[in-house]
Scaffold this motif. Structure first.
Motif, PDB file in Angstrom:
ATOM      1  N   ILE A  16       0.845  -1.205   0.000  1.00  0.00           N
ATOM      2  CA  ILE A  16       0.000   0.000   0.000  1.00  0.00           C
ATOM      3  C   ILE A  16       0.873   1.245   0.000  1.00  0.00           C
ATOM      4  O   ILE A  16       0.640   2.190  -0.757  1.00  0.00           O
ATOM      5  N   ILE A  20       0.989   4.034  -3.069  1.00  0.00           N
ATOM      6  CA  ILE A  20       0.701   5.459  -2.877  1.00  0.00           C
ATOM      7  C   ILE A  20       1.886   6.301  -3.341  1.00  0.00           C
ATOM      8  O   ILE A  20       1.711   7.340  -3.998  1.00  0.00           O
ATOM      9  N   CYS A  50      -4.496  -1.329  -5.481  1.00  0.00           N
ATOM     10  CA  CYS A  50      -5.494  -0.255  -5.502  1.00  0.00           C
ATOM     11  C   CYS A  50      -6.910  -0.820  -5.399  1.00  0.00           C
ATOM     12  O   CYS A  50      -7.744  -0.286  -4.672  1.00  0.00           O
ATOM     13  N   ILE A  57      -7.110   3.925   0.455  1.00  0.00           N
ATOM     14  CA  ILE A  57      -6.258   4.824  -0.330  1.00  0.00           C
ATOM     15  C   ILE A  57      -6.999   6.125  -0.644  1.00  0.00           C
ATOM     16  O   ILE A  57      -6.417   7.218  -0.585  1.00  0.00           O
ATOM     17  N   TYR A  60      -6.945   8.207   2.533  1.00  0.00           N
ATOM     18  CA  TYR A  60      -5.594   8.713   2.782  1.00  0.00           C
ATOM     19  C   TYR A  60      -5.295   9.894   1.866  1.00  0.00           C
ATOM     20  O   TYR A  60      -4.807  10.939   2.310  1.00  0.00           O
TER      21      TYR A  60
END
Length: 202
Positions: A16, A20, A50, A57, A60
């Motif tokens: 993850i 990102i 994703c 995500i 975030y």
């Protein structure tokens, strides 16, 4: 957010984070990536990250003033919004992106999805025919343009940019359409072509 990361495996948490980072570095995550050695398309594990963690995500990125956009038709995730740091594209790079967009359109309309490759010789030819590039570009101009396009997932090239020959295949991703103005492509060609002609006549 912290609780979510604590509840996934250490490996997934690392995936993850890297995904990102990739979104901020290259703007897009494609489902299929072209292998730079074989030029064969392969599944991109970042795309699956994703899909699996989309809600996290999105949350975030929203804190950072960004939005995660999924385009199921183009099979990409990309980021947009005020928090995205955009690289300034030189005028020559913008012209080369337009040329790549033209070549991509012609390939899709004429030869199908399996033929979206080009090379530097063809890029030069399109540049002359559209009046977008009427002089010999410096090595630095080529390097800057190709590096930006590769970084932002518009193209894939085998090996190093410095080693490209005129006939080395350059794979064009559909994402090249994202980085062009929403203006009609023929209008863009006319606009930049007229500007080039005006410069030469001075």
């Amino acid at each position: 957010m912290f609780e979510y990361m604590e509840n996934v495996s250490q490996n997934e948490a690392e995936n993850i984070k890297k995904t990102i980072q990739d979104l901020f570095r290259q703007t897009c995550i494609l489902q299929m990536k072209c292998d730079p050695v074989t030029m064969i398309q392969r599944d991109n594990p970042r795309y699956q990250v994703c899909l699996r963690n989309r809600e996290f995500i999105e949350d975030y990125l929203s804190v950072l003033g960004c939005e995660l956009i999924h385009d199921p038709q183009e099979h990409i995730f990309r980021i947009a919004g005020d928090g995205v740091i955009l690289e300034k594209m030189t005028l020559m790079t913008a012209r080369l992106v337009i040329i790549l967009k033209l070549i991509y359109r012609d390939r899709i309309m004429g030869e199908g999805l399996r033929a979206t490759t080009t090379n530097m010789a063809e890029i030069r030819e399109y540049g002359r025919n559209t009046n977008l590039v009427t002089r010999k570009l410096t090595n630095q101009e080529w390097t800057d343009a190709l590096l930006l396009m590769k970084t932002h997932q518009m193209i894939e090239i085998p090996g190093a940019i410095a080693n490209l020959e005129d006939d080395t295949p350059i794979y064009i991703y559909g994402t090249v359409n994202i980085f062009c103005s929403a203006m009609d492509i023929n209008e863009l060609v006319r606009k930049y072509g007229d500007e080039e002609a005006a410069i030469e006549s001075v």
